[in-house]
Every structure is written in C-alpha cells, then in structure tokens.
Motif scaffolding. Structure first.
Motif, short mmCIF file in Angstrom:
data_model
loop_
_atom_site.label_atom_id
_atom_site.label_comp_id
_atom_site.label_asym_id
_atom_site.label_seq_id
_atom_site.Cartn_x
_atom_site.Cartn_y
_atom_site.Cartn_z
N ILE A 256 -22.98 -15.95 -70.54
CA ILE A 256 -24.03 -15.01 -70.95
C ILE A 256 -25.32 -15.77 -71.18
N GLN A 257 -26.38 -15.30 -70.54
CA GLN A 257 -27.72 -15.86 -70.73
C GLN A 257 -28.55 -14.84 -71.49
N THR A 258 -29.36 -15.29 -72.43
CA THR A 258 -30.22 -14.38 -73.19
C THR A 258 -31.67 -14.67 -72.87
N VAL B 235 -37.79 -11.98 -65.50
CA VAL B 235 -36.50 -11.36 -65.18
C VAL B 235 -36.11 -11.68 -63.75
N LYS B 236 -37.04 -11.57 -62.82
CA LYS B 236 -36.75 -11.90 -61.42
C LYS B 236 -36.26 -13.33 -61.29
N ARG B 237 -36.91 -14.24 -62.00
CA ARG B 237 -36.55 -15.65 -61.95
C ARG B 237 -35.14 -15.90 -62.51
N SER B 238 -34.76 -15.15 -63.54
CA SER B 238 -33.45 -15.33 -64.15
C SER B 238 -32.35 -14.57 -63.43
N PHE B 239 -32.68 -13.43 -62.82
CA PHE B 239 -31.66 -12.61 -62.16
C PHE B 239 -31.23 -13.20 -60.82
N LYS B 240 -32.16 -13.74 -60.07
CA LYS B 240 -31.87 -14.22 -58.72
C LYS B 240 -30.69 -15.19 -58.67
N PRO B 241 -30.63 -16.24 -59.51
CA PRO B 241 -29.51 -17.18 -59.43
C PRO B 241 -28.26 -16.74 -60.20
N LEU B 242 -28.29 -15.57 -60.80
CA LEU B 242 -27.16 -15.09 -61.62
C LEU B 242 -25.90 -14.95 -60.76
N GLU C 99 -21.47 -13.89 -64.47
CA GLU C 99 -22.46 -14.12 -65.52
C GLU C 99 -23.16 -12.82 -65.90
N GLN C 100 -23.62 -12.77 -67.15
CA GLN C 100 -24.41 -11.65 -67.63
C GLN C 100 -25.75 -12.15 -68.14
N LEU C 101 -26.73 -11.27 -68.04
CA LEU C 101 -28.07 -11.57 -68.54
C LEU C 101 -28.40 -10.51 -69.59
N HIS C 102 -28.67 -10.95 -70.82
CA HIS C 102 -29.08 -10.06 -71.90
C HIS C 102 -30.59 -10.20 -72.04
N ILE C 103 -31.30 -9.09 -71.86
CA ILE C 103 -32.77 -9.08 -71.89
C ILE C 103 -33.22 -8.23 -73.07
N GLN C 104 -34.04 -8.80 -73.94
CA GLN C 104 -34.57 -8.07 -75.09
C GLN C 104 -36.05 -7.78 -74.84
N LEU C 105 -36.42 -6.48 -74.97
CA LEU C 105 -37.77 -6.04 -74.65
C LEU C 105 -38.29 -5.07 -75.70
N ILE C 106 -39.62 -5.01 -75.83
CA ILE C 106 -40.26 -4.03 -76.71
C ILE C 106 -41.22 -3.17 -75.89
N ASP C 107 -41.92 -3.75 -74.96
CA ASP C 107 -42.96 -3.08 -74.17
C ASP C 107 -42.35 -2.04 -73.23
N VAL D 153 -27.24 -7.08 -68.10
CA VAL D 153 -27.32 -7.01 -66.64
C VAL D 153 -26.28 -7.92 -66.02
N SER D 154 -25.63 -7.42 -64.96
CA SER D 154 -24.76 -8.27 -64.15
C SER D 154 -24.90 -7.85 -62.69
N LYS D 155 -24.60 -8.78 -61.80
CA LYS D 155 -24.65 -8.49 -60.38
C LYS D 155 -23.35 -7.82 -59.97
N GLN D 156 -23.44 -6.96 -58.97
CA GLN D 156 -22.25 -6.33 -58.41
C GLN D 156 -21.92 -7.00 -57.09
N GLU D 157 -20.64 -7.01 -56.78
CA GLU D 157 -20.23 -7.56 -55.49
C GLU D 157 -20.75 -6.69 -54.37
N ASN D 158 -21.17 -7.31 -53.30
CA ASN D 158 -21.59 -6.54 -52.12
C ASN D 158 -20.35 -6.03 -51.43
N LEU D 159 -20.36 -4.75 -51.11
CA LEU D 159 -19.19 -4.15 -50.45
C LEU D 159 -19.30 -4.27 -48.96
#
Length: 76
Positions: free
Chosen positions: A3-5, A20-27, A31-39, A70-76
């Motif tokens: 898990i990445q935060t 987010v783009k920079r962190s999601f691409k190599p995920l 792995e999971q990505l936890h993103i905290q936002l206010i805006d 967020v997590s990536k899904q396998e390509n079908l």
C-alpha cells in the motif's frame, strides 16, 4: 499486498492530478494507492482520469478529507 499513501490534501489541480498520474502508472496489480484529497476539482479530475485508466476505485469521506483507494485491474 503493498500500500502506497499519497497525501495531496495541500495540493490543488493540476499538480494533484500530475502526482496521481506519476504514482498510478508504475502501480502493480498487487499494490494499492491511497490518495487523500480536499480540493473538489482535484477529486473530480482524478476520478475522471482513473475511470479512463479502468482503475478499481473505492471512495470514502471523513470530514473534509476524501480518500480514494485505487488498484489496477487485470486486462481481460
């Protein structure tokens, strides 16, 4: 499962979306990505980006902080 935060509560668009783009691409599939936002505009833009990437997204809100899991899904 790894898990990445990413705390973007101090960031606004477009910087938050770029980070987010920079962190999601190599995920990896295990792995999971936890993103905290206010805006609100950042939340909207990031959700749109993740939808285009076919990501699996779980959204929760506590106070004024929105957390996206967020997590990536396998390509079908």
């Amino acid at each position: 499962m790894s898990i990445q935060t990413l705390d973007l509560s101090q960031e606004r668009c477009p910087m938050s979306l770029l980070l987010v783009k920079r962190s999601f691409k190599p995920l990896g599939l295990d792995e999971q990505l936890h993103i905290q936002l206010i805006d609100e505009s950042s939340i909207r833009d990031i959700l749109n980006y993740l939808m285009m990437q076919n990501a699996d997204v779980d959204c929760s809100k506590a106070g004024n902080v929105t957390t996206l899991t967020v997590s990536k899904q396998e390509n079908l």
